[in-house]
Each structure stands twice: as C-alpha cells, then as structure tokens.
Design a protein around this motif. Structure first.
Motif, PDB file in Angstrom:
ATOM      1  N   HIS A 142      -0.230  -6.447 -10.754  1.00 16.23           N
ATOM      2  CA  HIS A 142       1.023  -5.833 -10.300  1.00 16.23           C
ATOM      3  C   HIS A 142       2.216  -6.277 -11.140  1.00 16.23           C
ATOM      4  CE1 HIS A 142       0.939  -9.730  -8.311  1.00 16.23           C
ATOM      5  NE2 HIS A 142       2.238  -9.615  -8.109  1.00 16.23           N
ATOM      6  N   ASN A 143       2.119  -7.450 -11.762  1.00 14.32           N
ATOM      7  CA  ASN A 143       3.238  -7.967 -12.559  1.00 14.32           C
ATOM      8  C   ASN A 143       3.427  -7.227 -13.880  1.00 14.32           C
ATOM      9  OD1 ASN A 143       4.066  -9.993 -10.745  1.00 14.32           O
ATOM     10  ND2 ASN A 143       2.418 -11.323 -11.449  1.00 14.32           N
ATOM     11  N   SER A 144       2.382  -6.575 -14.373  1.00 14.99           N
ATOM     12  CA  SER A 144       2.483  -5.886 -15.663  1.00 14.99           C
ATOM     13  C   SER A 144       2.885  -4.416 -15.523  1.00 14.99           C
ATOM     14  CB  SER A 144       1.154  -5.988 -16.413  1.00 14.99           C
ATOM     15  OG  SER A 144       0.142  -5.337 -15.681  1.00 14.99           O
ATOM     16  N   GLY A 162       9.372  -1.196  -9.075  1.00 17.16           N
ATOM     17  CA  GLY A 162      10.244  -2.069  -8.317  1.00 17.16           C
ATOM     18  C   GLY A 162       9.494  -3.164  -7.573  1.00 17.16           C
ATOM     19  N   LYS A 163      10.268  -4.083  -7.013  1.00 21.40           N
ATOM     20  CA  LYS A 163       9.711  -5.230  -6.308  1.00 21.40           C
ATOM     21  C   LYS A 163       8.843  -4.809  -5.108  1.00 21.40           C
ATOM     22  CE  LYS A 163      11.280  -9.544  -4.202  1.00 21.40           C
ATOM     23  NZ  LYS A 163      12.448 -10.341  -3.835  1.00 21.40           N
ATOM     24  N   LYS A 164       9.313  -3.838  -4.357  1.00 24.91           N
ATOM     25  CA  LYS A 164       8.577  -3.377  -3.184  1.00 24.91           C
ATOM     26  C   LYS A 164       7.250  -2.726  -3.604  1.00 24.91           C
ATOM     27  CE  LYS A 164       9.669  -1.050   1.154  1.00 24.91           C
ATOM     28  NZ  LYS A 164      10.662  -0.198   1.821  1.00 24.91           N
ATOM     29  N   ALA A 165       7.279  -1.935  -4.658  1.00 26.30           N
ATOM     30  CA  ALA A 165       6.061  -1.294  -5.157  1.00 26.30           C
ATOM     31  C   ALA A 165       5.076  -2.341  -5.668  1.00 26.30           C
ATOM     32  CB  ALA A 165       6.392  -0.296  -6.257  1.00 26.30           C
ATOM     33  N   LYS A 166       5.569  -3.376  -6.326  1.00 31.53           N
ATOM     34  CA  LYS A 166       4.690  -4.448  -6.809  1.00 31.53           C
ATOM     35  C   LYS A 166       3.983  -5.125  -5.643  1.00 31.53           C
ATOM     36  CE  LYS A 166       6.924  -5.431 -11.137  1.00 31.53           C
ATOM     37  NZ  LYS A 166       6.998  -6.364 -12.211  1.00 31.53           N
ATOM     38  N   LYS A 167       4.701  -5.323  -4.552  1.00 31.70           N
ATOM     39  CA  LYS A 167       4.106  -5.950  -3.373  1.00 31.70           C
ATOM     40  C   LYS A 167       3.000  -5.060  -2.807  1.00 31.70           C
ATOM     41  CE  LYS A 167       6.367  -8.483  -0.230  1.00 31.70           C
ATOM     42  NZ  LYS A 167       7.287  -8.807   0.872  1.00 31.70           N
ATOM     43  N   ILE A 168       3.248  -3.757  -2.744  1.00 38.04           N
ATOM     44  CA  ILE A 168       2.232  -2.823  -2.232  1.00 38.04           C
ATOM     45  C   ILE A 168       1.014  -2.815  -3.152  1.00 38.04           C
ATOM     46  CG2 ILE A 168       1.720  -0.383  -1.817  1.00 38.04           C
ATOM     47  CD1 ILE A 168       4.623  -0.153  -0.754  1.00 38.04           C
ATOM     48  N   ILE A 169       1.236  -2.817  -4.462  1.00 36.13           N
ATOM     49  CA  ILE A 169       0.122  -2.818  -5.415  1.00 36.13           C
ATOM     50  C   ILE A 169      -0.699  -4.105  -5.280  1.00 36.13           C
ATOM     51  CG2 ILE A 169      -0.471  -2.862  -7.876  1.00 36.13           C
ATOM     52  CD1 ILE A 169       2.034  -0.979  -8.242  1.00 36.13           C
ATOM     53  N   LEU A 170      -0.037  -5.239  -5.118  1.00 39.81           N
ATOM     54  CA  LEU A 170      -0.761  -6.502  -4.920  1.00 39.81           C
ATOM     55  C   LEU A 170      -1.619  -6.432  -3.662  1.00 39.81           C
ATOM     56  CD1 LEU A 170      -1.480  -9.456  -5.454  1.00 39.81           C
ATOM     57  CD2 LEU A 170       0.636 -10.083  -4.255  1.00 39.81           C
ATOM     58  N   TRP A 171      -1.044  -5.964  -2.565  1.00 35.80           N
ATOM     59  CA  TRP A 171      -1.808  -5.887  -1.322  1.00 35.80           C
ATOM     60  C   TRP A 171      -2.939  -4.870  -1.425  1.00 35.80           C
ATOM     61  CZ3 TRP A 171      -2.390  -9.299   2.260  1.00 35.80           C
ATOM     62  CH2 TRP A 171      -1.424 -10.289   2.389  1.00 35.80           C
ATOM     63  N   GLY A 220      -2.781   0.985   7.615  1.00 36.85           N
ATOM     64  CA  GLY A 220      -2.520   0.117   8.764  1.00 36.85           C
ATOM     65  C   GLY A 220      -1.576  -1.012   8.421  1.00 36.85           C
ATOM     66  N   TRP A 221      -1.750  -1.587   7.247  1.00 37.43           N
ATOM     67  CA  TRP A 221      -0.881  -2.685   6.829  1.00 37.43           C
ATOM     68  C   TRP A 221       0.546  -2.192   6.600  1.00 37.43           C
ATOM     69  CZ3 TRP A 221       1.405  -3.325   1.898  1.00 37.43           C
ATOM     70  CH2 TRP A 221       2.095  -4.520   1.751  1.00 37.43           C
ATOM     71  N   VAL A 222       0.689  -1.116   5.834  1.00 42.35           N
ATOM     72  CA  VAL A 222       2.022  -0.604   5.508  1.00 42.35           C
ATOM     73  C   VAL A 222       2.717  -0.060   6.751  1.00 42.35           C
ATOM     74  CG1 VAL A 222       3.237   1.215   4.229  1.00 42.35           C
ATOM     75  CG2 VAL A 222       1.527  -0.157   3.084  1.00 42.35           C
ATOM     76  N   LYS A 223       1.993   0.646   7.582  1.00 39.19           N
ATOM     77  CA  LYS A 223       2.572   1.273   8.780  1.00 39.19           C
ATOM     78  C   LYS A 223       3.190   0.236   9.713  1.00 39.19           C
ATOM     79  CE  LYS A 223       2.890   4.861  11.630  1.00 39.19           C
ATOM     80  NZ  LYS A 223       3.837   5.902  11.411  1.00 39.19           N
ATOM     81  N   ASN A 224       2.672  -0.981   9.691  1.00 39.52           N
ATOM     82  CA  ASN A 224       3.188  -2.034  10.565  1.00 39.52           C
ATOM     83  C   ASN A 224       4.294  -2.860   9.927  1.00 39.52           C
ATOM     84  OD1 ASN A 224       1.652  -1.813  13.093  1.00 39.52           O
ATOM     85  ND2 ASN A 224      -0.072  -1.985  11.698  1.00 39.52           N
ATOM     86  N   ARG A 225       4.766  -2.448   8.780  1.00 42.49           N
ATOM     87  CA  ARG A 225       5.938  -3.075   8.163  1.00 42.49           C
ATOM     88  C   ARG A 225       7.175  -2.406   8.744  1.00 42.49           C
ATOM     89  NH1 ARG A 225       3.362  -7.047   7.072  1.00 42.49           N
ATOM     90  NH2 ARG A 225       3.898  -8.001   5.139  1.00 42.49           N
ATOM     91  N   PRO A 226       8.181  -3.170   9.116  1.00 44.42           N
ATOM     92  CA  PRO A 226       9.369  -2.559   9.715  1.00 44.42           C
ATOM     93  C   PRO A 226      10.020  -1.472   8.855  1.00 44.42           C
ATOM     94  CG  PRO A 226       9.455  -4.945   9.911  1.00 44.42           C
ATOM     95  CD  PRO A 226       8.263  -4.618   9.063  1.00 44.42           C
ATOM     96  N   PRO A 265       0.763   6.708  -2.131  1.00 39.95           N
ATOM     97  CA  PRO A 265       1.204   5.568  -1.321  1.00 39.95           C
ATOM     98  C   PRO A 265       2.575   4.996  -1.687  1.00 39.95           C
ATOM     99  CG  PRO A 265      -0.469   4.872  -2.873  1.00 39.95           C
ATOM    100  CD  PRO A 265      -0.382   6.368  -2.975  1.00 39.95           C
ATOM    101  N   MET A 266       3.112   5.366  -2.830  1.00 40.63           N
ATOM    102  CA  MET A 266       4.405   4.818  -3.239  1.00 40.63           C
ATOM    103  C   MET A 266       5.570   5.729  -2.891  1.00 40.63           C
ATOM    104  SD  MET A 266       3.421   2.053  -4.526  1.00 40.63           S
ATOM    105  CE  MET A 266       1.903   1.381  -5.099  1.00 40.63           C
ATOM    106  N   TYR A 267       5.314   6.825  -2.202  1.00 40.73           N
ATOM    107  CA  TYR A 267       6.372   7.812  -1.960  1.00 40.73           C
ATOM    108  C   TYR A 267       7.535   7.266  -1.153  1.00 40.73           C
ATOM    109  CZ  TYR A 267       5.659   8.786   2.978  1.00 40.73           C
ATOM    110  OH  TYR A 267       5.608   8.691   4.334  1.00 40.73           O
ATOM    111  N   MET A 268       7.275   6.292  -0.293  1.00 43.92           N
ATOM    112  CA  MET A 268       8.324   5.839   0.614  1.00 43.92           C
ATOM    113  C   MET A 268       9.278   4.851  -0.053  1.00 43.92           C
ATOM    114  SD  MET A 268       5.471   4.191   0.983  1.00 43.92           S
ATOM    115  CE  MET A 268       4.622   2.724   1.334  1.00 43.92           C
ATOM    116  N   LEU A 269       9.082   4.585  -1.325  1.00 42.38           N
ATOM    117  CA  LEU A 269       9.926   3.591  -1.990  1.00 42.38           C
ATOM    118  C   LEU A 269      11.200   4.154  -2.516  1.00 42.38           C
ATOM    119  CD1 LEU A 269       7.072   1.736  -3.828  1.00 42.38           C
ATOM    120  CD2 LEU A 269       8.156   1.156  -1.686  1.00 42.38           C
TER     121      LEU A 269
END
Length: 153
Positions: free
Chosen positions: A76-78, A82-91, A129-135, A149-153
């Motif tokens: 995800h670091n390469s 954005g930061k939020k997208a990197k977090k989603i890619i890592l997960w 399930g993981w993303v949906k439970n993020r505020p 999956p990145m559309y909401m960013l």
C-alpha cells in the motif's frame, strides 16, 4: 494471521518440516509445484497470483507484485493514493491473505478446493463488513463496494 505470517510462523508444510513434524510432502497444496512456504503460498502460488490480480483490478490500482509476505504488507505504501485509500488497501491485503490461508486449510483439512474467484467473493464480503462498520463509511452500499471499493474516498 498477518503478524504470524510476517514472522514466518504460519503452519505451512515447510515450517512443519523444520519443526520435525512428520509430513508426507512439503509441496504446496494449491499448485503442487513448489514447497509450501509462507512466501510461496501467499505471493507466488498460482492461486495467490490470481487473487492479487483480481484485487488489483477491483481496486483499480497497479498490479500487486510481491516476492515475500512482507512485500504484501508494504504494498500500500508504493501506491500513489490518499491516506484513507492506503489504509483500505492494507486491510484488503490482510483480508486477502487470511482467505488464501483459509482456502488452503479447507483443502488440507476438508478436501474442499476454493477457486480464486470464490476466495475473492469472501474477500469482498469480509472487506465490506469491515468498511461498513467504520463511522466514516457507514453509508456505503454493497453494490457500490462490489463495483469499486475506493469510491467513497
């Protein structure tokens, strides 16, 4: 699972052999072409390669190429997002590793072979399930998640 994979402590056939567990073969359950190591199973096996190709296409990111498990956890670091997208890619990478490992275990213990497409369905379900439970993502829809999956960013 990611922590154990990073330390090369998953119960792959290679690791079992190194711990003097009597096993009939050290070959990968999925492909039966190479020794089953953490790195092979999660990065180089034909099943894993197809999963990573599908994850990359689904996320609309450059192909994920990894030689070692640690490369997956750093992939995800390469990517220039954005930061939020990197977090989603890592997960998604962690979830993908888990479902590749789960697919391997289903083959070993239940003789049930999961295709890369079936593994991908499980990745999408767990990721949703993981993303949906993020505020910040509680309004995401399943249809949109499956499309991109990145559309909401």
């Amino acid at each position: 699972m990611a922590w154990r994979g990073n330390l090369d402590r998953l119960a792959t056939r290679d690791n079992l052999r190194r711990r003097n567990v009597d096993i009939t073969s050290v070959m990968c359950h999925f492909c039966d072409e190479y020794e089953e190591t953490v790195d092979h199973l999660l990065t180089a096996c034909s099943v894993a390669i197809r999963v990573w190709e599908t994850v990359s296409a689904w996320c609309n990111i450059p192909p994920i190429f990894a030689f070692e498990f640690k490369d997956l956890m750093d992939s995800h670091n390469s990517i220039q997002v954005g930061k939020k997208a990197k977090k989603i890619i890592l997960w998604l990478a962690i979830i993908s590793c888990w479902y590749i490992w789960k697919g391997r275990n289903e083959l070993v213990f239940n003789q049930m072979r999961r295709s890369p497409q079936e593994i991908m369905v499980e990745i999408k379900l767990r990721g949703f399930g993981w993303v949906k439970n993020r505020p910040s993502c509680k309004y995401i829809s399943w249809k949109d998640w499956c499309k991109y999956p990145m559309y909401m960013l």
